[in-house]
Design a protein around this motif. Structure first.
Motif, PDB file in Angstrom:
ATOM      1  N   UNK A 426       0.821  -1.205   0.000  1.00  0.00           N
ATOM      2  CA  UNK A 426       0.000   0.000   0.000  1.00  0.00           C
ATOM      3  C   UNK A 426       0.851   1.250   0.000  1.00  0.00           C
ATOM      4  N   UNK A 427       1.984   1.221   0.718  1.00  0.00           N
ATOM      5  CA  UNK A 427       2.846   2.394   0.786  1.00  0.00           C
ATOM      6  C   UNK A 427       3.434   2.734  -0.575  1.00  0.00           C
ATOM      7  N   UNK A 428       3.681   1.732  -1.417  1.00  0.00           N
ATOM      8  CA  UNK A 428       4.265   1.992  -2.730  1.00  0.00           C
ATOM      9  C   UNK A 428       3.208   2.026  -3.835  1.00  0.00           C
ATOM     10  N   UNK A 429       1.923   2.080  -3.466  1.00  0.00           N
ATOM     11  CA  UNK A 429       0.858   2.210  -4.450  1.00  0.00           C
ATOM     12  C   UNK A 429       0.537   0.937  -5.193  1.00  0.00           C
ATOM     13  N   UNK A 430       0.898  -0.204  -4.651  1.00  0.00           N
ATOM     14  CA  UNK A 430       0.614  -1.491  -5.283  1.00  0.00           C
ATOM     15  C   UNK A 430      -0.574  -2.150  -4.589  1.00  0.00           C
ATOM     16  N   UNK A 431      -0.979  -3.288  -5.130  1.00  0.00           N
ATOM     17  CA  UNK A 431      -2.118  -4.030  -4.578  1.00  0.00           C
ATOM     18  C   UNK A 431      -1.709  -5.488  -4.380  1.00  0.00           C
ATOM     19  N   UNK A 432      -1.875  -5.968  -3.159  1.00  0.00           N
ATOM     20  CA  UNK A 432      -1.536  -7.344  -2.819  1.00  0.00           C
ATOM     21  C   UNK A 432      -2.818  -8.098  -2.494  1.00  0.00           C
ATOM     22  N   UNK A 433      -3.048  -9.200  -3.218  1.00  0.00           N
ATOM     23  CA  UNK A 433      -4.231 -10.038  -2.983  1.00  0.00           C
ATOM     24  C   UNK A 433      -3.813 -11.502  -2.942  1.00  0.00           C
ATOM     25  N   UNK A 434      -4.602 -12.301  -2.241  1.00  0.00           N
ATOM     26  CA  UNK A 434      -4.353 -13.732  -2.114  1.00  0.00           C
ATOM     27  C   UNK A 434      -5.493 -14.505  -2.768  1.00  0.00           C
ATOM     28  N   UNK A 435      -5.135 -15.592  -3.464  1.00  0.00           N
ATOM     29  CA  UNK A 435      -6.124 -16.402  -4.164  1.00  0.00           C
ATOM     30  C   UNK A 435      -5.740 -17.878  -4.032  1.00  0.00           C
ATOM     31  N   UNK A 436      -6.724 -18.713  -3.782  1.00  0.00           N
ATOM     32  CA  UNK A 436      -6.505 -20.158  -3.806  1.00  0.00           C
ATOM     33  C   UNK A 436      -6.480 -20.645  -5.245  1.00  0.00           C
ATOM     34  N   UNK A 437      -5.487 -21.459  -5.575  1.00  0.00           N
ATOM     35  CA  UNK A 437      -5.355 -21.974  -6.938  1.00  0.00           C
ATOM     36  C   UNK A 437      -6.306 -23.149  -7.154  1.00  0.00           C
ATOM     37  N   UNK A 438      -6.917 -23.253  -8.332  1.00  0.00           N
ATOM     38  CA  UNK A 438      -7.820 -24.385  -8.587  1.00  0.00           C
ATOM     39  C   UNK A 438      -7.132 -25.738  -8.454  1.00  0.00           C
ATOM     40  N   UNK A 439      -5.842 -25.805  -8.849  1.00  0.00           N
ATOM     41  CA  UNK A 439      -5.122 -27.067  -8.772  1.00  0.00           C
ATOM     42  C   UNK A 439      -4.523 -27.319  -7.395  1.00  0.00           C
ATOM     43  N   UNK A 440      -4.747 -26.403  -6.465  1.00  0.00           N
ATOM     44  CA  UNK A 440      -4.222 -26.555  -5.112  1.00  0.00           C
ATOM     45  C   UNK A 440      -3.081 -25.599  -4.860  1.00  0.00           C
ATOM     46  N   UNK A 441      -2.992 -25.103  -3.656  1.00  0.00           N
ATOM     47  CA  UNK A 441      -1.960 -24.151  -3.316  1.00  0.00           C
ATOM     48  C   UNK A 441      -2.486 -22.729  -3.275  1.00  0.00           C
TER      49      UNK A 441
END
Length: 454
Positions: A426-441
């Motif tokens: 957020x401090x550098x103007x980016x966006x971090x998101x988390x997602x579960x992979x369909x194949x696992x992980x």
């Protein structure tokens, strides 16, 4: 007995169709409403004036036209039959003309206005007998009146009601007035909404570093008061955050001394088993203190200036560093162009994400790709671990939150790695998101603007 449920408006939560057609900004909406309101007011005024003039013209027409027609019929009656045709063009007017011979066409007048018009003409024709009065389809509300002259010949009067003439300059004047009012409305709404736009821009610029621009405390009373309140709020928040960092830094400094003493005493212990346990606990305490201070500093803001960097070289060097310590991380894709970013913050974010992936998975990939539509660079860290429950994907970005129910720091960590990465993003103007992979992980996706330096 059956009961009917009350209808619920917009069950899907979407806005009504008419509201979706409105512009998005407050400035555009208020301007549109004012301009449309002025246009409607202009049209209503024009319609009222036109109606009033039509009524006045009809009264004048009802008063004079029947006399003019009767006078013209009397002239035709006194003229010799051979000369009457030559006088038809002279006696013709805009709303009536004469035809020698023939019969009147049409049916009896239906509308009240046509009936009044016909009755007035018939009354004025006396003593000439009126054989028939008919209303024709064209021109609208047109009348054909068959009159018998003194010598027995007939004359058909073609009469019609003439609408109010409107000069072309009147319409242009109304359009000009509407444009002037629209410009005035635009200026007025601009003056009202500009402070809101400035306040919104200042709020957007107020990032984790709390170094947003100060608003000018001028203008109308309400605007100046809002600017002063916003500036004071910025100062209070900055003071609270600075105090928070100072407290954490002081706690860290004060804890370092007893931790060091405890480590020395642990080294002097005879029991090897207990000594190893104490040493592990002290290492965990030390790591927790360091990461807590790091997280606090990320809240206080990033002082690192943006630089032009070779992103591909940075990614390759990070992968090589992990290979040097025996941890396999694959690199997939390239940025292909320099970007403007904070290199140390970017490295710290990716290291935290990769460390988290290596902790829970054995196959880790650093994938780099360019988002053509958004003009952003997307860097993803992929692993083959167990993933995260969907309802906890946002929660793990909060400080001291660990998915593992055992709360074991040796496997669950301190709960600050992802939080630090999130704050730095957020401090550098980016966006971090988390997602579960369909194949696992799990996939940790970092999207940042490319913005190549020139």
């Amino acid at each position: 007995m059956s009961t009917s449920a009350n209808p619920v408006a917009n069950p899907t939560g979407s806005a009504p169709r008419w509201r979706r057609l409105l512009p998005g900004s407050l400035f555009s909406r208020v301007t549109l409403i004012i301009v449309v309101g002025l246009a409607i007011a202009q049209l209503l005024t024009f319609a009222a004036i036109r109606y009033e003039r039509n009524m006045a013209l009809r009264e004048l027409m009802m008063i004079g036209i029947e006399r003019d027609i009767a006078s013209s019929v009397a002239i035709l009656d006194r003229l010799p039959a051979a000369e009457r045709a030559g006088w038809l063009d002279r006696l013709e007017r805009r709303n009536y003309r004469f035809v020698l011979g023939g019969n009147a066409q049409g049916s009896a007048p239906r509308s009240e206005a046509s009936q009044q018009f016909a009755a007035a003409i018939v009354d004025a024709m006396r003593p000439f007998p009126v054989v028939k009065v008919g209303e024709v389809a064209w021109p609208p509300e047109g009348l054909q009146i068959e009159v018998r002259l003194g010598d027995g010949s007939s004359v058909v009067v073609h009469a019609m009601r003439v609408g109010m003439p409107v000069s072309g300059w009147v319409m242009w004047l109304l359009v000009g007035q509407l444009l002037v009012l629209a410009v005035c409305a635009w200026v007025a709404v601009r003056l009202v909404t500009r402070p809101l736009a400035q306040l919104s821009a200042a709020a957007d610029q107020l990032g984790p570093d709390l170094k947003g621009r100060t608003l000018a405390e001028e203008g109308p009373t309400e605007v100046a008061h809002a600017a002063r309140a916003f500036n004071a709020m910025q100062q209070r928040i900055a003071g609270y955050m600075a105090e928070r960092v100072e407290i954490l830094a002081a706690i860290s400094h004060d804890l370092q001394t007893p931790i060091t003493r405890m480590r020395l005493r642990t080294d002097l212990m005879d029991d090897t088993h207990d000594r190893e346990k104490f040493r592990q606990d002290l290492d965990a305490m030390n790591a927790l203190v360091r990461e807590g201070v790091t997280y606090a500093r990320t809240l206080h803001g990033a002082t690192e200036p943006p630089l032009r960097i070779d992103a591909d070289a940075l990614f390759e060097s990070m992968v090589a560093d992990y290979e040097d310590v025996g941890q396999q991380v694959r690199l997939d894709g390239r940025a292909g162009a320099p970007i403007v970013s904070r290199p140390n913050a970017l490295r710290r974010i990716l290291m935290n994400l990769i460390d988290n992936a290596l902790k829970f998975g054995s196959d880790v990939t650093l994938r780099v790709q360019t988002d053509g539509e958004g003009g952003r660079l997307v860097v993803s860290v992929l692993d083959n671990g167990p993933g995260i429950p969907p309802d906890e994907l946002d929660a793990v970005l909060k400080p001291f939150y660990r998915v593992e129910s055992s709360r074991n720091r040796s496997t669950g960590g301190t709960g600050l790695g992802l939080a630090i990465a999130h704050q730095l993003a957020m401090a550098m103007g980016a966006e971090l998101t988390l997602h579960n992979r369909p194949e696992g992980g799990l996939e940790a996706r970092l999207a940042l603007a490319t913005a190549p330096a020139r």
